[in-house]
Scaffold this motif. Sequence first.
Motif, mmCIF file in Angstrom:
data_model
loop_
_atom_site.group_PDB
_atom_site.id
_atom_site.type_symbol
_atom_site.label_atom_id
_atom_site.label_comp_id
_atom_site.label_asym_id
_atom_site.label_seq_id
_atom_site.Cartn_x
_atom_site.Cartn_y
_atom_site.Cartn_z
ATOM 1 N N GLY A 53 6.548 8.203 32.036
ATOM 2 C CA GLY A 53 7.294 7.010 33.005
ATOM 3 C C GLY A 53 8.399 7.466 33.834
ATOM 4 N N ALA A 54 8.799 8.637 33.294
ATOM 5 C CA ALA A 54 10.297 9.141 34.193
ATOM 6 C C ALA A 54 10.074 10.074 34.779
ATOM 7 C CB ALA A 54 11.416 9.121 32.955
ATOM 8 N N TYR A 55 10.888 10.557 36.029
ATOM 9 C CA TYR A 55 10.837 11.743 36.650
ATOM 10 C C TYR A 55 9.446 12.169 36.963
ATOM 11 C CZ TYR A 55 15.587 11.358 35.105
ATOM 12 O OH TYR A 55 16.923 10.771 34.844
ATOM 13 N N GLY A 56 8.645 11.386 37.669
ATOM 14 C CA GLY A 56 7.047 11.606 37.780
ATOM 15 C C GLY A 56 6.980 11.823 39.283
ATOM 16 N N VAL A 57 6.585 10.881 40.135
ATOM 17 C CA VAL A 57 6.140 10.714 41.558
ATOM 18 C C VAL A 57 7.411 11.238 42.368
ATOM 19 C CG1 VAL A 57 5.540 9.507 43.444
ATOM 20 C CG2 VAL A 57 4.237 9.072 41.298
ATOM 21 N N THR A 58 8.587 10.777 42.270
ATOM 22 C CA THR A 58 9.666 10.893 43.172
ATOM 23 C C THR A 58 10.142 12.264 42.837
ATOM 24 O OG1 THR A 58 10.989 9.596 42.133
ATOM 25 C CG2 THR A 58 9.834 8.572 44.048
ATOM 26 N N ALA A 59 9.973 12.814 41.492
ATOM 27 C CA ALA A 59 10.492 14.186 41.092
ATOM 28 C C ALA A 59 9.941 15.265 41.452
ATOM 29 C CB ALA A 59 10.847 14.179 39.752
ATOM 30 N N SER A 60 8.697 15.222 42.300
ATOM 31 C CA SER A 60 7.505 16.066 42.352
ATOM 32 C C SER A 60 7.600 16.555 43.727
ATOM 33 C CB SER A 60 6.221 15.454 42.121
ATOM 34 O OG SER A 60 6.224 15.057 40.537
ATOM 35 N N LEU A 61 6.618 17.822 44.019
ATOM 36 C CA LEU A 61 6.544 18.196 45.188
ATOM 37 C C LEU A 61 5.685 17.661 46.075
ATOM 38 C CD1 LEU A 61 6.523 22.145 44.132
ATOM 39 C CD2 LEU A 61 8.489 20.740 44.840
ATOM 40 N N LEU A 62 5.665 16.287 46.435
ATOM 41 C CA LEU A 62 4.787 15.473 47.104
ATOM 42 C C LEU A 62 4.208 15.853 48.364
ATOM 43 C CD1 LEU A 62 6.081 11.775 46.412
ATOM 44 C CD2 LEU A 62 4.200 13.056 45.406
ATOM 45 N N MET A 63 5.062 16.432 49.180
ATOM 46 C CA MET A 63 4.463 17.027 50.317
ATOM 47 C C MET A 63 3.833 18.284 50.482
ATOM 48 S SD MET A 63 7.188 15.311 52.871
ATOM 49 C CE MET A 63 6.343 15.582 54.456
#
Length: 413
Positions: free
Chosen positions: A367-377
Amino acid sequence: MIGHTELAKRFGTPSYVYDLDRVRAARRDLLAALPDEVHLFYAAKANPHPDVLREMRGDGGRGCRAEISSVGELAAVLTAGFSGADILYTGPGKTAEELTEALAKGVRLFSVESPGDLRRVGEAAGRLGVTADCLLRVNSVSASTATSIRMTGVPSQFGFDSETLADLREKVSDVPGTTIAGLHFFPLSNAADEASLIAEFRHTIEKAAELQEQLGIRFRFVDIGGGFSAPYAAGGERPVYGELREALAATLDTHFPRWRDGGPRIALESGRYLVGDSGTLLVGVVNIKESRGRRFVILDGGINTFGGMSGLGRILPVSVLPNESAPGAGDPAMLVGPLCTPGDVLGRDVVLADPAPGDLLTIPNAGAYGVTASLLMFLGRPAPTEVVVRGPDVVSASRIDHIRTYAYGQAPR
């Protein structure tokens, strides 16, 4: 709660599932472990999902304040119902534009890392005709324990070196647009155990009292940091702290006898502890590949989906659904994502029982440091779906979209 298999069928993979009941339980447990007079900041960087932020704020009971480090997080917490007075703005790279926006939105409490950072806060406040309360972040020269992840005691972009702070008294005490409200510490992350956590807080409180005397400033606010432990992308339960409340109160009574009446107000902060066990990452198996004696399980989500700790080489234990194979059954495999880079690895030598395309894997405590801590683009793949549940109900399902905004020129037709 709705089963993961059902949610994966309904919303696809990769997907995060956040359980607001578990968020509430973590907030309740941590606040219960702290004296009633203590403030608790939620570090929005851990998970800035709107529903999670609203749950942290609480619904009339004792809730969290918000710790942010960007105007993006500022917008998120304000939208979730926090006021400017609820917010602590931190970070070593606060720009003049960011400070102006934060101050204009009512933020008045800032953690500052250096004399230059303090001056920038004062200049922005002066332009708006307001005064900012500033906490001097302290990089302590020593610590109570060498265990856990150390955040101080080394050269760092974070904080004033504690051994030089007294010499800077004149530089920091009379900066136009600012008042020195107190201190901000964050000495460690993920304490090894409760005894280590208590020892570190005791050391921090002692240091805060010592610096108050050296600086000759009566502090109004002291943030003694966090360090609360929680499993990350691995099985296990977050601890519930049974001794912390009394230990904190006793130490504060010794060094700051008026703390219960706000002299100074005491704050702590947490991110991962409050949201870590609320989240589960669902990923699907796309393909199985053998290469020179190694088995690769290729997933539809990799470091573009869960990249916050991948650089540390964490091995992520998973369970296979729907057949729910027992841990330890089967052969080890590399868990890799869909990106065109050999660095897209989620787990090494993870034991799975006969994985096959179409299987669902779940990664717990995500639940922590998932989506917004990832190489989304990276590679332009869509962001994972984020599904929020409470009990048997789906509260929301959403996905972050990337939109290019042109500051010059026109979008190609």
